[in-house]
Design an enzyme around this catalytic site. Structure first.
Site, PDB file in Angstrom:
ATOM      1  N   HIS A 179      -7.642   4.549  18.164  1.00 39.44           N
ATOM      2  CA  HIS A 179      -7.108   5.483  17.304  1.00 39.44           C
ATOM      3  C   HIS A 179      -7.375   5.411  16.175  1.00 39.44           C
ATOM      4  CE1 HIS A 179      -3.815   8.758  16.392  1.00 39.44           C
ATOM      5  NE2 HIS A 179      -4.017   8.501  15.391  1.00 39.44           N
ATOM      6  N   GLU A 180      -6.539   4.165  15.381  1.00 38.86           N
ATOM      7  CA  GLU A 180      -7.153   4.579  13.764  1.00 38.86           C
ATOM      8  C   GLU A 180      -8.356   4.231  12.630  1.00 38.86           C
ATOM      9  OE1 GLU A 180      -3.768   4.233  12.214  1.00 38.86           O
ATOM     10  OE2 GLU A 180      -2.880   4.143  13.614  1.00 38.86           O
ATOM     11  N   ASP A 207      -9.706   1.069   6.002  1.00 35.67           N
ATOM     12  CA  ASP A 207      -9.052   0.124   5.700  1.00 35.67           C
ATOM     13  C   ASP A 207      -7.840   0.469   6.737  1.00 35.67           C
ATOM     14  OD1 ASP A 207     -10.850  -0.795   4.459  1.00 35.67           O
ATOM     15  OD2 ASP A 207      -9.044  -1.613   3.107  1.00 35.67           O
ATOM     16  N   ASP A 223       7.873  -0.820   9.892  1.00 31.90           N
ATOM     17  CA  ASP A 223       9.248  -0.739  10.049  1.00 31.90           C
ATOM     18  C   ASP A 223       9.954  -1.794  10.848  1.00 31.90           C
ATOM     19  OD1 ASP A 223       7.674   0.646  12.201  1.00 31.90           O
ATOM     20  OD2 ASP A 223       8.550   2.347  12.175  1.00 31.90           O
ATOM     21  N   GLY A 224       9.005  -2.867  11.245  1.00 35.21           N
ATOM     22  CA  GLY A 224       9.666  -3.212  12.900  1.00 35.21           C
ATOM     23  C   GLY A 224       9.175  -3.070  13.574  1.00 35.21           C
ATOM     24  N   HIS A 269      -5.046  13.936  12.928  1.00 38.85           N
ATOM     25  CA  HIS A 269      -4.581  14.007  13.583  1.00 38.85           C
ATOM     26  C   HIS A 269      -4.808  15.486  15.282  1.00 38.85           C
ATOM     27  CE1 HIS A 269      -1.309  10.695  12.853  1.00 38.85           C
ATOM     28  NE2 HIS A 269      -2.071  10.632  13.628  1.00 38.85           N
ATOM     29  N   HIS A 290      -5.138  -1.177   9.207  1.00 36.76           N
ATOM     30  CA  HIS A 290      -3.348  -2.250   9.211  1.00 36.76           C
ATOM     31  C   HIS A 290      -2.581  -2.121  10.249  1.00 36.76           C
ATOM     32  CE1 HIS A 290      -3.492  -1.311   4.394  1.00 36.76           C
ATOM     33  NE2 HIS A 290      -4.652  -2.417   5.046  1.00 36.76           N
ATOM     34  N   HIS A 333      -9.493   7.746  12.164  1.00 34.42           N
ATOM     35  CA  HIS A 333      -8.852   8.312  10.627  1.00 34.42           C
ATOM     36  C   HIS A 333      -9.672   6.520   9.752  1.00 34.42           C
ATOM     37  CE1 HIS A 333      -4.779   9.503  12.242  1.00 34.42           C
ATOM     38  NE2 HIS A 333      -4.671   8.752  12.717  1.00 34.42           N
ATOM     39  N   ASP A 367       0.966  -1.374   0.218  1.00 30.04           N
ATOM     40  CA  ASP A 367      -0.099  -0.129   0.184  1.00 30.04           C
ATOM     41  C   ASP A 367       0.856   1.566   0.019  1.00 30.04           C
ATOM     42  OD1 ASP A 367       0.789   0.462   2.422  1.00 30.04           O
ATOM     43  OD2 ASP A 367      -0.533   0.311   3.307  1.00 30.04           O
ATOM     44  N   ASN A 393       8.300  -1.141  17.285  1.00 27.20           N
ATOM     45  CA  ASN A 393       8.798   0.374  17.686  1.00 27.20           C
ATOM     46  C   ASN A 393       8.308   1.027  16.678  1.00 27.20           C
ATOM     47  OD1 ASN A 393       8.684  -0.758  20.288  1.00 27.20           O
ATOM     48  ND2 ASN A 393      10.717  -1.511  20.006  1.00 27.20           N
ATOM     49  N   HIS A 450      -1.589   2.399  11.093  1.00 28.36           N
ATOM     50  CA  HIS A 450      -2.286   3.282   9.960  1.00 28.36           C
ATOM     51  C   HIS A 450      -3.852   2.735   9.086  1.00 28.36           C
ATOM     52  CE1 HIS A 450       0.865   1.489   7.071  1.00 28.36           C
ATOM     53  NE2 HIS A 450      -0.220   0.838   6.300  1.00 28.36           N
ATOM     54  N   GLY A 500     -13.027   0.911  -1.421  1.00 28.70           N
ATOM     55  CA  GLY A 500     -11.396  -0.528  -1.739  1.00 28.70           C
ATOM     56  C   GLY A 500     -10.466   0.145  -0.631  1.00 28.70           C
TER      57      GLY A 500
END
Lengths: 82, 168
Positions: free
Chosen positions: B119-120, B95, B76-77, B129, B97, B123, B71, B79, B84, B91
């Site tokens: 929180h997500e 969503d 980033d692994g 934010h 993730h 969005h 996407d 922490n 998001h 579509g």
């Protein structure tokens, strides 16, 4: 010659700042100062925007308070509209 | 609070959600409870309702993803970026993730799934934010015990500016 610890720290800090501003403040990768010929430093401008959003002292410099916020775990959605 | 630029919102109040996969770090039942509780944070103060579906595309698709998950926003692994979500829309819109490499939990160890999901989902519903450090929509993670969680006024004002107040 080995890189001095101070230079290494500075390089890591710059990397963190650039990556953070690219992810969350739409800093374009080609906006790095060494690629520009004139005008304001986009990193400084984006840093000021970030500092204002978080209620920090707006200096345009990656001071300790600014870096502390940047190192916190967070949501990956940018703080500004793309 | 801050609204997503362009003020995107869902055109219907009856929305569907689907949990596409689960993290092995939590029991499936606990993931489902966290999702339901996070959705209720928003449905308690608006006319929105959320119905779970399992066999078709839902408005809000929730999934755990690893690094590059196609996407253009790779994780980033451990922490750093925890999750998001996409603004309301067709579509991928709406969503959520979640970074599979985080230490997800139902309590105060690692990252609390309920808090991050709530929180997500803000969005997913059209909030951006907030710069109020006490708000749920503040971008940095902060733990609150789920059973003591109360949606801060800043977030209530934001979501009600989009969808109005709960009719209940």
């Amino acid at each position: 010659l080995p890189v001095s610890p101070e230079a290494e720290d500075e390089r890591k800090t710059l990397q963190l700042v650039e990556s953070y501003l690219q992810n969350f403040y739409n800093l374009q990768k080609d906006q790095k100062p060494h690629l520009r010929t004139k005008g304001d430093n986009p990193i400084v401008e984006k840093l000021k925007e970030m500092q204002a959003f978080f209620g920090l002292q707006v200096t345009g410099k990656p001071d300790l308070d600014t870096l502390e916020i940047m190192k916190k775990s967070r949501c990956g959605v940018p703080d500004v509209g793309e | 609070y801050s609204l997503t630029p362009g003020n995107p919102k869902w055109k219907r109040n009856d929305l569907t959600y689907r949990i596409l996969n689960y993290t092995p770090k939590m029991r499936q039942a606990d993931v489902e409870k966290a999702v339901q509780k996070a959705l209720s944070v928003w449905s308690n103060v608006t006319p929105l309702t959320f119905k779970k579906v399992d066999d078709r595309e839902a408005d809000i698709m929730i999934s755990f993803a690893y690094r590059d998950h196609k996407d253009n926003s790779p994780f980033d692994g451990p922490n750093g970026q925890l999750a998001h979500a996409f603004q309301p829309g067709e579509g991928i819109g709406g969503d959520v993730h979640l970074d599979e490499e985080e230490d997800w939990s139902k309590d105060g160890r690692g990252y609390n799934l309920f808090i991050v999901l709530a929180h997500e989902l803000g969005h997913s519903l059209g909030l951006s934010h907030s710069n109020d450090p006490g708000a749920l929509m503040y971008p940095s993670y902060s733990y609150t015990a789920p059973n003591e969680f109360l949606l801060p006024q800043d977030d209530i004002d934001g979501i009600q500016a989009i969808y109005g107040q709960s009719s209940a």
